[in-house]
Design a protein around this motif. Structure first.
Motif, PDB file in Angstrom:
ATOM      1  N   ALA A   1       0.866  -1.178   0.000  1.00 40.72           N
ATOM      2  CA  ALA A   1       0.000   0.000   0.000  1.00 40.72           C
ATOM      3  C   ALA A   1       0.898   1.222   0.000  1.00 40.72           C
ATOM      4  O   ALA A   1       1.994   1.191   0.564  1.00 40.72           O
TER       5      ALA A   1
ATOM      6  N   ASN B   1      -5.053   3.495   8.128  1.00 40.80           N
ATOM      7  CA  ASN B   1      -5.680   2.989   6.908  1.00 40.80           C
ATOM      8  C   ASN B   1      -4.659   2.436   5.935  1.00 40.80           C
ATOM      9  O   ASN B   1      -4.922   1.447   5.243  1.00 40.80           O
TER      10      ASN B   1
ATOM     11  N   ARG C   1      -4.854  -1.443   4.755  1.00 45.90           N
ATOM     12  CA  ARG C   1      -4.883  -1.810   3.333  1.00 45.90           C
ATOM     13  C   ARG C   1      -3.740  -2.752   2.994  1.00 45.90           C
ATOM     14  O   ARG C   1      -3.905  -3.704   2.222  1.00 45.90           O
TER      15      ARG C   1
ATOM     16  N   LYS D   1      -3.846  -6.613   1.450  1.00 47.72           N
ATOM     17  CA  LYS D   1      -3.142  -6.964   0.210  1.00 47.72           C
ATOM     18  C   LYS D   1      -2.215  -8.163   0.397  1.00 47.72           C
ATOM     19  O   LYS D   1      -1.932  -8.875  -0.565  1.00 47.72           O
TER      20      LYS D   1
END
Length: 137
Positions: free
Chosen positions: A15, A104, A108, A112
């Motif tokens: 990310a 965040n 994320r 992933k």
């Protein structure tokens, strides 16, 4: 790329907001969390713990005090609203908005990880030799 069992393993950006704000899984399986001038290189399991703590903190609307705690990580909101992340010997201070952005990013990245190739195995698997080598006890 790692060499070894014939399969190739590559680093993966999990990310990112920018080059200075991103989470990367290295070719050796470790995870690097980069935030401005701060960088944290941790094991896969430590990253999962950190991301879990950040998830818990995002779900906890505490006005102040401890928001979440893990094995090595802890998130605390002070009475003035700033949020601190403690991980081992590292302490980072965030504004509430910046903490939300950081959390965040890590959340994320954890999501992933499920889509990435598995991390390389460390070392060689152990296989027992013939009994004569160790002898019978």
């Amino acid at each position: 790329m790692a060499e070894g069992s014939g399969s190739e393993f590559k680093a993966a950006v999990l990310a990112a907001y920018s080059v200075r704000r991103r989470v990367v899984r290295s070719a050796d399986g470790t995870v690097s969390v980069l935030w401005g001038s701060a960088g944290l290189r941790i094991s896969y399991s430590e990253f999962l713990d950190l991301a879990g703590v950040l998830t818990g903190a995002m779900l906890n609307p505490a006005r102040y005090g401890e928001m979440a705690r893990g094995r090595r990580a802890r998130v605390v909101r002070c009475s003035m609203g700033q949020v601190t992340l403690h991980h081992g010997d590292l302490t980072l201070w965030f504004s509430p908005e910046e903490f939300e952005e950081f959390a965040n990013l890590a959340i994320r990245a954890r999501q992933k990880l499920a889509d990435c190739a598995p991390a390389p195995r460390l070392g060689l698997p152990w296989t027992p030799q013939d009994e004569g080598f160790f002898g019978r006890n």
